[in-house]
Design a protein around this motif. Structure first.
Motif, PDB file in Angstrom:
ATOM      1  N   ASN A  33       6.085   2.075   9.806  1.00 48.20           N
ATOM      2  CA  ASN A  33       4.423   1.709   9.397  1.00 48.20           C
ATOM      3  C   ASN A  33       4.274   0.460   9.464  1.00 48.20           C
ATOM      4  O   ASN A  33       4.843  -0.306   8.888  1.00 48.20           O
ATOM      5  CB  ASN A  33       4.009   2.686   8.337  1.00 48.20           C
ATOM      6  CG  ASN A  33       4.043   3.895   8.431  1.00 48.20           C
ATOM      7  OD1 ASN A  33       4.211   4.472   9.635  1.00 48.20           O
ATOM      8  ND2 ASN A  33       4.282   4.720   7.108  1.00 48.20           N
ATOM      9  N   MET A  34       2.924  -0.218  10.041  1.00 45.43           N
ATOM     10  CA  MET A  34       2.841  -1.353   9.886  1.00 45.43           C
ATOM     11  C   MET A  34       1.552  -1.832   8.931  1.00 45.43           C
ATOM     12  O   MET A  34       0.320  -0.804   9.210  1.00 45.43           O
ATOM     13  CB  MET A  34       2.627  -2.159  11.535  1.00 45.43           C
ATOM     14  CG  MET A  34       4.107  -1.974  12.084  1.00 45.43           C
ATOM     15  SD  MET A  34       5.278  -3.011  11.291  1.00 45.43           S
ATOM     16  CE  MET A  34       4.473  -4.682  11.388  1.00 45.43           C
ATOM     17  N   CYS A  96       1.270  -9.892   8.692  1.00 43.03           N
ATOM     18  CA  CYS A  96       1.649  -8.547   8.981  1.00 43.03           C
ATOM     19  C   CYS A  96       2.717  -8.314   8.156  1.00 43.03           C
ATOM     20  O   CYS A  96       3.546  -9.008   7.774  1.00 43.03           O
ATOM     21  CB  CYS A  96       1.698  -8.437  10.462  1.00 43.03           C
ATOM     22  SG  CYS A  96       3.214  -9.264  10.957  1.00 43.03           S
ATOM     23  N   ALA A  97       2.855  -6.851   7.894  1.00 36.18           N
ATOM     24  CA  ALA A  97       4.140  -6.467   7.031  1.00 36.18           C
ATOM     25  C   ALA A  97       4.672  -5.140   7.693  1.00 36.18           C
ATOM     26  O   ALA A  97       3.776  -4.177   8.439  1.00 36.18           O
ATOM     27  CB  ALA A  97       3.790  -6.256   5.659  1.00 36.18           C
ATOM     28  N   GLN A 106       0.329   2.966   4.405  1.00 34.79           N
ATOM     29  CA  GLN A 106      -0.086   2.518   2.947  1.00 34.79           C
ATOM     30  C   GLN A 106      -0.686   1.412   2.821  1.00 34.79           C
ATOM     31  O   GLN A 106      -0.543   0.482   3.528  1.00 34.79           O
ATOM     32  CB  GLN A 106       1.528   2.603   2.249  1.00 34.79           C
ATOM     33  CG  GLN A 106       2.447   3.799   2.203  1.00 34.79           C
ATOM     34  CD  GLN A 106       1.667   4.936   1.339  1.00 34.79           C
ATOM     35  OE1 GLN A 106       1.134   4.800   0.634  1.00 34.79           O
ATOM     36  NE2 GLN A 106       1.941   6.060   2.048  1.00 34.79           N
ATOM     37  N   ALA A 107      -1.433   1.243   1.550  1.00 37.78           N
ATOM     38  CA  ALA A 107      -2.249   0.163   0.961  1.00 37.78           C
ATOM     39  C   ALA A 107      -1.274  -0.755   0.060  1.00 37.78           C
ATOM     40  O   ALA A 107      -1.378  -1.863   0.021  1.00 37.78           O
ATOM     41  CB  ALA A 107      -3.461   0.668   0.475  1.00 37.78           C
ATOM     42  N   TYR A 112       6.056  -2.448   1.430  1.00 47.90           N
ATOM     43  CA  TYR A 112       6.445  -3.239   2.713  1.00 47.90           C
ATOM     44  C   TYR A 112       7.589  -4.174   2.234  1.00 47.90           C
ATOM     45  O   TYR A 112       7.409  -4.871   1.433  1.00 47.90           O
ATOM     46  CB  TYR A 112       5.161  -4.001   3.210  1.00 47.90           C
ATOM     47  CG  TYR A 112       4.076  -3.111   3.604  1.00 47.90           C
ATOM     48  CD1 TYR A 112       3.043  -2.683   2.676  1.00 47.90           C
ATOM     49  CD2 TYR A 112       3.688  -2.994   4.868  1.00 47.90           C
ATOM     50  CE1 TYR A 112       2.141  -1.625   3.094  1.00 47.90           C
ATOM     51  CE2 TYR A 112       2.869  -2.175   5.369  1.00 47.90           C
ATOM     52  CZ  TYR A 112       2.068  -1.509   4.613  1.00 47.90           C
ATOM     53  OH  TYR A 112       0.907  -0.818   4.987  1.00 47.90           O
ATOM     54  N   ASP A 113       8.536  -4.000   3.076  1.00 45.27           N
ATOM     55  CA  ASP A 113       9.802  -4.856   2.938  1.00 45.27           C
ATOM     56  C   ASP A 113       9.725  -5.988   3.893  1.00 45.27           C
ATOM     57  O   ASP A 113      10.736  -6.900   3.117  1.00 45.27           O
ATOM     58  CB  ASP A 113      11.118  -3.717   3.278  1.00 45.27           C
ATOM     59  CG  ASP A 113      11.208  -2.774   2.418  1.00 45.27           C
ATOM     60  OD1 ASP A 113      12.341  -1.788   2.378  1.00 45.27           O
ATOM     61  OD2 ASP A 113      10.431  -2.625   1.404  1.00 45.27           O
ATOM     62  N   TYR A 114       9.070  -6.153   4.653  1.00 44.42           N
ATOM     63  CA  TYR A 114       9.140  -7.353   5.598  1.00 44.42           C
ATOM     64  C   TYR A 114       7.845  -7.647   5.887  1.00 44.42           C
ATOM     65  O   TYR A 114       6.890  -7.206   6.187  1.00 44.42           O
ATOM     66  CB  TYR A 114       9.826  -6.982   7.057  1.00 44.42           C
ATOM     67  CG  TYR A 114      11.258  -6.057   6.905  1.00 44.42           C
ATOM     68  CD1 TYR A 114      11.132  -4.962   7.066  1.00 44.42           C
ATOM     69  CD2 TYR A 114      12.312  -6.891   6.307  1.00 44.42           C
ATOM     70  CE1 TYR A 114      12.395  -4.179   6.838  1.00 44.42           C
ATOM     71  CE2 TYR A 114      13.435  -6.098   6.290  1.00 44.42           C
ATOM     72  CZ  TYR A 114      13.612  -4.847   6.384  1.00 44.42           C
ATOM     73  OH  TYR A 114      14.789  -4.161   6.210  1.00 44.42           O
TER      74      TYR A 114
END
Length: 125
Positions: A33-34, A96-97, A106-107, A112-114
């Protein structure tokens, strides 16, 4: 390792449009997911929009609903943020993530890992 590179920022007048791009390399982009986030001067980073790995589901902050559209092209390993009817309060660094672990967009940043380095968007009044 996953690398994210944003582009497309710039200076635009209020009411104008910009399209941000985020190119992803290093792992299987279509599995993630982005999301797009932004941080204005003196403020915390905030969620803008997110899209599921297939592109079938999206999530938007209330402040951008109806004006911004997130999309992705898995063949090009790229996610986009089309921004229309821009306002001065949209001025921020946009990031961006990538979220490798969930099934819905997700909000919260914690998913977000990256992250990319960001691109500046400035909207003049």
């Amino acid at each position: 390792q996953v690398q994210l590179v944003e582009s497309g920022g710039g200076l635009v007048q209020a009411g104008g449009s910009l399209r941000l791009s985020c190119a992803v390399s290093g792992r299987t982009f279509s599995n993630y997911n982005m999301g797009w986030f932004r941080q204005a001067p003196g403020k915390k980073r905030e969620f803008v929009a997110a899209i599921s790995w297939k592109g079938s589901s999206t999530n938007y902050a209330d402040s951008v609903k109806g004006r911004f559209t997130i999309s992705r092209d898995n063949a090009k390993n790229t996610v986009y943020l089309q921004m229309n009817s821009l306002k001065p309060e949209d001025t921020a660094v946009y990031y961006c993530a990538a979220d490798p672990g969930t099934t819905t967009p997700q909000a919260p940043e914690v998913f977000y890992d990256y992250w990319g380095q960001g691109t500046q968007v400035t909207v003049s009044s």
